[in-house]
Write an enzyme that holds these catalytic residues in place. Structure first.
Site, PDB file in Angstrom:
ATOM      1  N   HIS A   6       0.001   9.990 -17.920  1.00  0.00           N
ATOM      2  CA  HIS A   6      -0.305  11.391 -18.193  1.00  0.00           C
ATOM      3  C   HIS A   6       0.947  12.259 -18.103  1.00  0.00           C
ATOM      4  O   HIS A   6       1.282  12.776 -17.034  1.00  0.00           O
ATOM      5  CB  HIS A   6      -1.377  11.879 -17.212  1.00  0.00           C
ATOM      6  N   HIS A   8       3.084  15.386 -20.514  1.00  0.00           N
ATOM      7  CA  HIS A   8       3.139  16.247 -21.704  1.00  0.00           C
ATOM      8  C   HIS A   8       4.571  16.766 -21.873  1.00  0.00           C
ATOM      9  O   HIS A   8       5.286  16.967 -20.895  1.00  0.00           O
ATOM     10  CB  HIS A   8       2.195  17.449 -21.562  1.00  0.00           C
ATOM     11  N   ARG A  70       2.386  19.236 -25.310  1.00  0.00           N
ATOM     12  CA  ARG A  70       1.916  20.097 -24.224  1.00  0.00           C
ATOM     13  C   ARG A  70       0.445  20.445 -24.442  1.00  0.00           C
ATOM     14  O   ARG A  70       0.073  21.028 -25.473  1.00  0.00           O
ATOM     15  CB  ARG A  70       2.758  21.374 -24.240  1.00  0.00           C
ATOM     16  N   ALA A  71      -0.387  20.131 -23.462  1.00  0.00           N
ATOM     17  CA  ALA A  71      -1.832  20.302 -23.645  1.00  0.00           C
ATOM     18  C   ALA A  71      -2.210  21.773 -23.758  1.00  0.00           C
ATOM     19  O   ALA A  71      -3.040  22.147 -24.598  1.00  0.00           O
ATOM     20  CB  ALA A  71      -2.575  19.644 -22.486  1.00  0.00           C
ATOM     21  N   SER A  72      -1.617  22.604 -22.926  1.00  0.00           N
ATOM     22  CA  SER A  72      -2.024  24.015 -22.938  1.00  0.00           C
ATOM     23  C   SER A  72      -1.616  24.693 -24.229  1.00  0.00           C
ATOM     24  O   SER A  72      -2.164  25.741 -24.583  1.00  0.00           O
ATOM     25  CB  SER A  72      -1.419  24.753 -21.744  1.00  0.00           C
ATOM     26  N   TYR A 193      -9.505  23.050 -17.034  1.00  0.00           N
ATOM     27  CA  TYR A 193      -9.167  21.619 -17.060  1.00  0.00           C
ATOM     28  C   TYR A 193     -10.145  20.809 -16.203  1.00  0.00           C
ATOM     29  O   TYR A 193     -10.712  19.807 -16.639  1.00  0.00           O
ATOM     30  CB  TYR A 193      -7.743  21.380 -16.520  1.00  0.00           C
ATOM     31  N   HIS A 222      -6.849  14.367 -14.285  1.00  0.00           N
ATOM     32  CA  HIS A 222      -6.989  15.164 -13.059  1.00  0.00           C
ATOM     33  C   HIS A 222      -7.990  14.491 -12.131  1.00  0.00           C
ATOM     34  O   HIS A 222      -8.910  15.122 -11.597  1.00  0.00           O
ATOM     35  CB  HIS A 222      -7.402  16.599 -13.398  1.00  0.00           C
ATOM     36  N   GLU A 283       1.199  13.892 -14.493  1.00  0.00           N
ATOM     37  CA  GLU A 283       1.285  15.106 -15.315  1.00  0.00           C
ATOM     38  C   GLU A 283       2.538  15.905 -14.997  1.00  0.00           C
ATOM     39  O   GLU A 283       2.579  17.108 -15.225  1.00  0.00           O
ATOM     40  CB  GLU A 283       0.017  15.983 -15.192  1.00  0.00           C
ATOM     41  N   ARG A 289       4.013  22.717 -10.339  1.00  0.00           N
ATOM     42  CA  ARG A 289       5.414  22.289 -10.373  1.00  0.00           C
ATOM     43  C   ARG A 289       6.157  22.460  -9.066  1.00  0.00           C
ATOM     44  O   ARG A 289       7.321  22.098  -8.961  1.00  0.00           O
ATOM     45  CB  ARG A 289       6.148  23.071 -11.467  1.00  0.00           C
TER      46      ARG A 289
END
Lengths: 340, 340
Positions: A6, A8, A70-72, A193, A222, A283, A289
């Site tokens: 996972h 991105h 990037r998922a978002s 999410y 997640h 992720e 972060r």
């Protein structure tokens, strides 16, 4: 080896993001010039990867990341089907270049050009292109292309079946992954999410999808949303709904990653979910972060949590590598071709 | 004593449910006769309570349940504001009768007559009636009266402030509790409930509600949704959003119940959440009514999971009794008046 299922491209070059901005501006005002995908040099890709994902891989001791756009930023709710397709192709092409530059460190997972209410033809075509032409090994499937309004049919609905037929044919799994939320109720990474993960799992309990597609596979990211924490609830609901036990009904086809950012959560995950159903994931560099003041380590350095588990070495190997190779057979074939 | 903070009248007499059916039929076709709330005898109430909730209380050794109307039947998305008000009053009046018949075993928590897009006047008036006239000690607040379309503003929005002002004035907390889902994506008890819990918590992180209302209190049911399992994520997101630590920013005002239906989940809850923030709850007879084949016990017999914890007796007392008396001061006053 350690495979992170996972990741991105959250650090994509600014020109790529500018293209998206221009694209959406053009969609809002078609009198503007129609933009074309950004021209990005190998050096620019290197700069955004080497000091970020690649450095973290080395620091944390993982070997290969399943890498997707990037998922978002998928933003399936923005623009229309054509906008989504152009954007998805640009994003996937960029992932293919990362993989080509760092073939030992990344394998490609594609974004799908979904759009609310749109037929799945473009999605199926782009999946096929990414797998056959670009060598990708999986895809991210958004169960809510509306971005928090949840207007699509459940994942068990026949609406999705043509996509599943192609996934089975191509031998690629999907990670169930929503994008940004445009519903002010749902913070993206903090609510939307996690809710989507939980929702998808319950849809699989209610439906009979894996009777129709016994080899279809999904990774719920997640850590499976709320599911492991409420494992008793889901076992009990399956009983009440007169479904078979979850081990048969869902867990032959559904896998959870380890994107759970504290030791207690990972401990629970491994306590209630069979090790065959858990894939290492972090992720990074993603939703969370920062550094955990309680541990002095990055929240998303999930390898530390797995390392700290008192489980068999064989189970750890499954979580770190074996399950990913089983769930992503194209990845396994790719690694075997390299003698790995 | 052992206080169960989470019980609904899921076994209400059939005549009560028939009234609801008639009410909705009349709303769909106003040429029908306007129905009136069901006439229900004390014996009928006794029959539905004594062999159900009261028997389970005795079997499991809990003393008093905070009792509210059936959550899945609140159905705020059905009818309109007037329908919701009539139905809520009938539901709350029935709870008041249960409490009057079994004052040692139940304390009242009210349903609010919410309706999508409606102003909160009726909600505030019904809350006030239930607390002042019926002696109720709390309320259930639905963050999504649309039933799975999530069209209301977040709980931190000023839209809700008049209700919060009254809650503070009356010294009653709210349990954040959605009703049934009319969105086919969301199974009610398997997805919508848990998602709402998770969503509400993240809204509280994003907002500054408890700066404006330092004494406002919410119970997030079902063990706080996904939150304790993802406690690292929420601590990390609070940092990224430059919010104060969760202990200060949210956890002075937000509490989780123990409606988590397996030992591993309860173990996690107690490992990451301070005992001051956990209230014993079972939601019996509720979402998960069966017996766990792994343990031979009811899934929702949550007392067993708490009993099995290796924590201080003082912490157990807080979870079983002390926290409920602190979070629901009207309950505490009521018990003290009885010498308890």
């Amino acid at each position: 080896m350690i495979i992170d299922c996972h990741g991105h491209y959250t650090t994509a070059p600014a020109a790529h993001t500018r293209f998206r901005d221009q694209q959406l501006a053009w969609f809002a005002d078609p009198t503007l010039a129609s933009p074309t995908a950004a021209v990005i040099s190998d050096d620019e890709i290197g700069e955004t990867i080497e000091k970020n994902q690649l450095e973290r891989q080395r620091q944390r001791g993982s070997d290969l990341t399943l890498f997707s756009p990037r998922a978002s930023a998928m933003g399936h709710h923005l623009g229309d089907q054509a906008v989504s397709l152009t954007w998805s192709r640009a994003c996937n092409d960029l992932i293919a270049r990362v993989v080509a530059l760092y073939p030992e460190n990344f394998a490609g997972v594609c974004q799908l050009p979904q759009s609310p209410g749109a037929p799945l033809d473009a999605t199926i075509a782009e999946l096929t292109r990414c797998v056959r032409d670009l060598g990708f090994v999986g895809c991210n499937l958004n169960p809510d292309p509306s971005g928090g309004h949840w207007t699509a049919p459940p994942l068990t609905d026949r609406y999705w079946y043509p996509l599943y037929e192609r996934m089975v044919e191509l031998e690629v799994p999907a990670m169930v992954h929503v994008s940004a939320s445009c519903n002010p109720n749902f913070h993206g990474t903090g609510a939307h999410y996690i809710n989507a993960d939980t929702t998808a799992f319950m849809q699989f309990i209610e439906g009979d999808l894996f009777r129709d597609f016994p080899t279809l596979r999904f990774v719920i990211p997640h850590g499976g949303g709320a599911v492991p924490y409420h494992w008793g609830r889901y076992r009990g609901l399956a009983d009440m709904l007169k479904r078979p036990p979850l081990t048969e009904h869902v867990m032959r086809n559904v896998f959870f990653d380890t994107c759970v950012y504290h030791q207690a959560g990972i401990d629970l995950l491994v306590r209630v979910i069979e090790p065959d159903n858990i894939l290492f994931g972090s992720e990074m560099i993603g939703a969370v972060r920062g550094i955990d003041r309680e541990t002095g380590q990055y929240f998303d350095d999930t390898r530390r949590y797995i390392d700290a588990l008192s489980i068999d070495a064989a189970d750890k190997q499954r979580i770190f590598e074996g399950n990913a190779r089983r769930v992503y057979p194209r990845l396994d074939a790719h690694l075997k071709a390299q003698g790995l």
